[in-house]
Design an enzyme around this catalytic site. Structure first.
Site, mmCIF file in Angstrom:
data_model
loop_
_atom_site.group_PDB
_atom_site.id
_atom_site.type_symbol
_atom_site.label_atom_id
_atom_site.label_comp_id
_atom_site.label_asym_id
_atom_site.label_seq_id
_atom_site.Cartn_x
_atom_site.Cartn_y
_atom_site.Cartn_z
ATOM 1 N N ARG A 89 0.864 -1.175 0.000
ATOM 2 C CA ARG A 89 0.000 0.000 0.000
ATOM 3 C C ARG A 89 0.907 1.234 0.000
ATOM 4 O O ARG A 89 1.635 1.485 0.960
ATOM 5 C CB ARG A 89 -0.911 -0.035 1.230
ATOM 6 C CG ARG A 89 -1.816 1.173 1.348
ATOM 7 C CD ARG A 89 -2.791 1.016 2.523
ATOM 8 N NE ARG A 89 -3.494 2.277 2.729
ATOM 9 C CZ ARG A 89 -3.233 3.141 3.700
ATOM 10 N NH1 ARG A 89 -2.293 2.882 4.594
ATOM 11 N NH2 ARG A 89 -3.907 4.262 3.793
ATOM 12 N N HIS A 132 -2.296 11.047 0.837
ATOM 13 C CA HIS A 132 -1.716 10.821 2.159
ATOM 14 C C HIS A 132 -1.025 12.112 2.590
ATOM 15 O O HIS A 132 0.170 12.137 2.839
ATOM 16 C CB HIS A 132 -0.766 9.626 2.139
ATOM 17 C CG HIS A 132 -0.548 9.019 3.489
ATOM 18 N ND1 HIS A 132 -0.571 7.642 3.722
ATOM 19 C CD2 HIS A 132 -0.314 9.583 4.698
ATOM 20 C CE1 HIS A 132 -0.335 7.406 4.993
ATOM 21 N NE2 HIS A 132 -0.165 8.576 5.610
ATOM 22 N N GLU A 177 -6.791 8.669 6.346
ATOM 23 C CA GLU A 177 -6.954 9.378 7.624
ATOM 24 C C GLU A 177 -7.326 10.853 7.453
ATOM 25 O O GLU A 177 -6.580 11.758 7.851
ATOM 26 C CB GLU A 177 -5.681 9.258 8.464
ATOM 27 C CG GLU A 177 -5.330 7.828 8.836
ATOM 28 C CD GLU A 177 -4.157 7.738 9.805
ATOM 29 O OE1 GLU A 177 -3.583 8.790 10.155
ATOM 30 O OE2 GLU A 177 -3.824 6.614 10.218
ATOM 31 N N ASN A 313 -7.314 2.105 10.012
ATOM 32 C CA ASN A 313 -6.017 2.326 10.644
ATOM 33 C C ASN A 313 -6.232 2.413 12.144
ATOM 34 O O ASN A 313 -7.107 3.160 12.602
ATOM 35 C CB ASN A 313 -5.381 3.624 10.154
ATOM 36 C CG ASN A 313 -4.914 3.534 8.716
ATOM 37 O OD1 ASN A 313 -5.065 2.510 8.058
ATOM 38 N ND2 ASN A 313 -4.338 4.619 8.216
ATOM 39 N N TYR A 315 -3.929 2.275 15.934
ATOM 40 C CA TYR A 315 -2.707 2.109 16.717
ATOM 41 C C TYR A 315 -2.995 2.006 18.214
ATOM 42 O O TYR A 315 -2.244 1.391 18.957
ATOM 43 C CB TYR A 315 -1.769 3.303 16.473
ATOM 44 C CG TYR A 315 -1.267 3.392 15.063
ATOM 45 C CD1 TYR A 315 -0.087 2.769 14.685
ATOM 46 C CD2 TYR A 315 -1.975 4.085 14.087
ATOM 47 C CE1 TYR A 315 0.384 2.845 13.385
ATOM 48 C CE2 TYR A 315 -1.519 4.168 12.788
ATOM 49 C CZ TYR A 315 -0.341 3.541 12.434
ATOM 50 O OH TYR A 315 0.114 3.604 11.144
ATOM 51 N N GLU A 392 -3.420 0.057 8.322
ATOM 52 C CA GLU A 392 -2.231 0.435 9.099
ATOM 53 C C GLU A 392 -2.394 -0.063 10.520
ATOM 54 O O GLU A 392 -3.443 0.113 11.138
ATOM 55 C CB GLU A 392 -2.023 1.949 9.152
ATOM 56 C CG GLU A 392 -1.538 2.598 7.874
ATOM 57 C CD GLU A 392 -1.308 4.099 8.039
ATOM 58 O OE1 GLU A 392 -1.036 4.539 9.184
ATOM 59 O OE2 GLU A 392 -1.424 4.817 7.040
#
Length: 502
Positions: A89, A132, A177, A313, A315, A392
C-alpha cells in the site's frame, strides 16, 4: 461456516485460522519515504513548506531526502518480495504529479508507473492511495482544504492518476486518515499546513469528504469505459478509528466526553460515507461554527458513494474524560514546543487520562483488545459496512542496532502479534476482515516528529540509507509464510545464523 459468515460472504478459515485469501501487506506514504522533493519537476507540498517553518518539525528535519525511495525503489520492492508481502500500500504524491496544481507532470507519473510494474513483476498487488496528506503548496496558498474548489482539483488529479495507472492498478484508496489532514492539520496546527482555525478545519473535513465522493464517481465512470476494469476495480477509503472509552463509565461528564470524541473522531467520517448523514449530536456540539452552512445541496449524496472496502487504521484507543487533567500529570510527548491547539473543535476541554498501560515511544497506550472491540462494533452498528482491511497497524519504539547488526525489536514484534490475535478474534466474532498491512515497511520521515520516531519493520540508517530487516520484520515474514502454508529461507523465515545475516 456459521449462518452469519455466509450472510456476510466471509471465507472459511484456513488451517492457520485466517480466512482463505486473507491479504498480507505493508504500507508507506510518498512524503515519508520518497525524498527527491524537488527533482523531476516536483514542487513543494504542504509538508515541504511546513518543514521550513521554525520549530515545526522535530530536529529541524525535512522530507527533502527522506529514505531515498525515489532512487532506491527497485531494491525496496525486492525487499518486499523477500519478506513475502502479498500487497504493498503506497501513496502517490499530488505535488509530484500536479506540481503547483498546473499541468500533469509526466516524469512524476512515470515514477509510479515504474513502481507498479516493479510490484507486478514481483507478484505483489499494488494498493494505491491518492491522498496521504501532501497537498500541493500552491493549492494551500489558495485556501487549501478550507477552499471548496480543492475538492474539484482533487477529482482532476485522481482522474490523471487513474488514466495513467488504471490499466494495472485495481485497488484504489481515495484518502488516508482525513481526520489528520483536516482537524489535526487545520485546527490543532500540528500537521501541515499548521493552521489553528477551527472553522477552516471543519470546512476541510467536509471538503475532503466531497473530494472522496467526486473522485470515486469519476474513477468508476472511467473504469466502466474499459472492458473488464469495472469488475476488477476495488475502491474505498481509509479512516483512523478509535474506541472512546469513558474514564469513569458511571460519570455523566466522562460519558459525554466519550460521546464527543467518538463523534468527532469516528462518526463524522463513518456516517456521511456509509449513511449519507452527519451525526445530529455532533452538529449540535458544533452549532457555534455553523457547520451546516458548509454542506451544499447534493453534497451528501455525492459523498455517499458505493465503496468496496473500508480501510481501518488503528494504533491505540483512547481513555476520555470531561474533567481537567490533575495537576502534575505527565502528558504524552510532543514533537516540538511550537504552540498547538486541540483538534477537537467544540470539545477542546476533553482530556485523555492514562490507564497506566504499557506505551509505545509515541506515548500511545498498548491495548490490543481495543482493535477487536472496534472491528466488532463497526460490524454491529453499520449495516452498509463493506469488507474491512487493516490498512495500518504498528508501533514506534526506540530501536537499538546490536553489535552483530541485528535489531532485536521484541516490543514491536509483540505488538504486531498481539494485534493480529485481536484481528483473528474479531473475525471469529463475525467481522469481515480480509487483510492486514503493517505500518510501516521502512523507518521514515514521521511527520512533525521528523526522523525521531521509527515505525519500520525494516531499519534505515539515515546517513547511509542502508536497509536492515528488524526481528519484527522476520517475525512478520514467518507469519505470512505460515498463513500461506509455506516455509523457506526468505529473510523473515530464516533462523539461527541465516537470520543473523539477513
Amino acid at each position: 461456516m456459521t449462518d452469519d459468515h455466509i450472510s456476510r460472504g466471509l471465507a472459511a478459515p484456513s488451517e492457520h485460522g485466517w480466512p482463505a485469501g486473507f491479504l498480507w501487506g505493508s504500507a508507506t506514504a510518498a512524503a515519508q519515504i520518497e525524498g527527491a522533493a524537488h527533482e523531476d519537476g516536483k514542487e513543494d507540498s504542504i509538508w515541504d513548506a511546513f518543514a521550513r517553518v521554525p520549530g515545526a518539525i522535530a530536529g529541524g528535519d525535512t522530507p527533502e531526502r527522506a529514505v531515498d525511495h525515489y532512487h532506491r525503489m527497485p531494491q525496496d520492492v525486492a525487499l518486499m518480495a523477500e519478506l513475502g508481502l502479498q500487497s504493498y500500500r503506497f501513496s502517490t504524491s499530488w505535488a509530484r504529479i500536479n506540481p503547483g496544481d498546473r499541468q500533469v507532470n509526466r516524469a512524476g507519473l512515470d515514477f509510479y508507473s515504474r513502481l507498479v510494474d516493479e510490484l507486478l513483476g514481483a507478484g505483489i498487488l499494488p494498493w494505491l492511495t491518492l491522498y496521504h496528506w501532501d497537498l500541493p503548496q500552491a493549492l494551500e496558498e489558495r485556501g487549501g482544504w478550507a477552499n471548496r474548489d480543492t475538492a474539484y482539483r482533487f477529482r482532476d488529479y485522481a482522474v490523471a492518476v487513474y488514466d495513467a495507472l488504471g490499466d494495472r492498478v485495481s485497488h484504489w484508496t481515495t484518502f488516508n486518515e482525513p481526520l489528520c489532514s483536516s482537524l489535526i492539520a487545520y485546527a490543532a496546527g500540528e500537521h501541515a499546513p499548521g493552521r489553528r482555525e477551527p472553522r477552516a478545519a471543519l470546512a476541510a473535513l467536509h471538503h475532503q469528504h466531497l473530494a472522496h465522493g467526486l473522485a470515486a464517481a469519476a474513477i468508476r465512470d472511467l473504469a466502466a469505459e474499459h472492458d473488464g476494469r469495472a469488475e476488477q476495480l476495488r475502491l474505498g477509503i481509509t479512516l483512523n478509528l478509535t474506541n472512546a472509552v469513558p474514564n469513569d463509565p458511571k460519570d455523566a461528564v466522562d460519558l459525554d466526553a466519550a460521546r464527543r470524541i467518538d463523534g468527532l473522531w469516528n462518526r463524522m467520517y463513518l456516517d456521511p460515507l456509509l449513511e449519507g448523514t452527519y451525526p445530529a449530536d455532533v452538529l449540535e456540539d458544533l452549532r457555534d461554527y455553523r457547520f451546516e452552512e458548509l454542506v451544499h445541496d447534493g453534497d451528501l449524496g455525492a459523498i455517499r458513494q458505493p465503496i468496496d472496502f473500508l480501510g481501518v487504521n488503528h494504533y491505540h484507543d483512547d481513555n476520555v474524560s470531561g474533567h481537567p487533567a490533575p495537576a502534575g500529570v505527565v502528558l504524552a510527548p510532543v514533537p516540538t514546543d511550537r504552540p498547538t491547539s486541540s483538534p477537537f473543535v467544540g470539545s477542546e476541554f476533553v482530556t485523555f487520562p492514562s490507564r497506566h498501560l504499557p506505551t509505545t515511544a509515541m506515548g500511545w497506550e498498548v491495548n490490543p483488545s481495543g482493535l477487536r472491540e472496534l472491528l466488532v462494533r463497526l460490524t454491529a452498528e453499520y449495516p452498509a459496512l463493506p469488507p474491512l482491511y487493516i490498512t495500518e497497524n504498528g508501533a514506534s519504539y526506540d530501536d537499538t542496532v546490536d553489535d552483530d547488526g541485528r535489531i532485536r525489536d521484541l516490543e514491536r514484534e509483540a505488538y504486531i502479534v498481539a494485534h493480529l490475535d485481536a484481528v483473528r478474534e474479531a473475525i471469529a466474532d463475525g467481522a469481515d476482515v480480509r487483510g492486514y498491512f503493517v505500518w510501516s515497511l521502512l523507518d521514515n520521515f514521521e511527520w512533525a516528529w521528523g526522523y525521531a520516531k521509527r515505525f519500520g519493520i525494516v531499519h534505515v540508517d539515515y546517513d547511509t540509507q542502508q536497509r536492515t530487516v528488524k526481528d519484527s520484520g522476520r517475525a512478520y515474514a514467518r507469519i505470512i509464510a505460515e498463513a500461506a502454508g509455506g516455509a523457506g529461507d526468505a529473510v523473515g523465515v530464516a533462523t539461527g545464523s541465516a537470520a543473523a545475516r539477513a
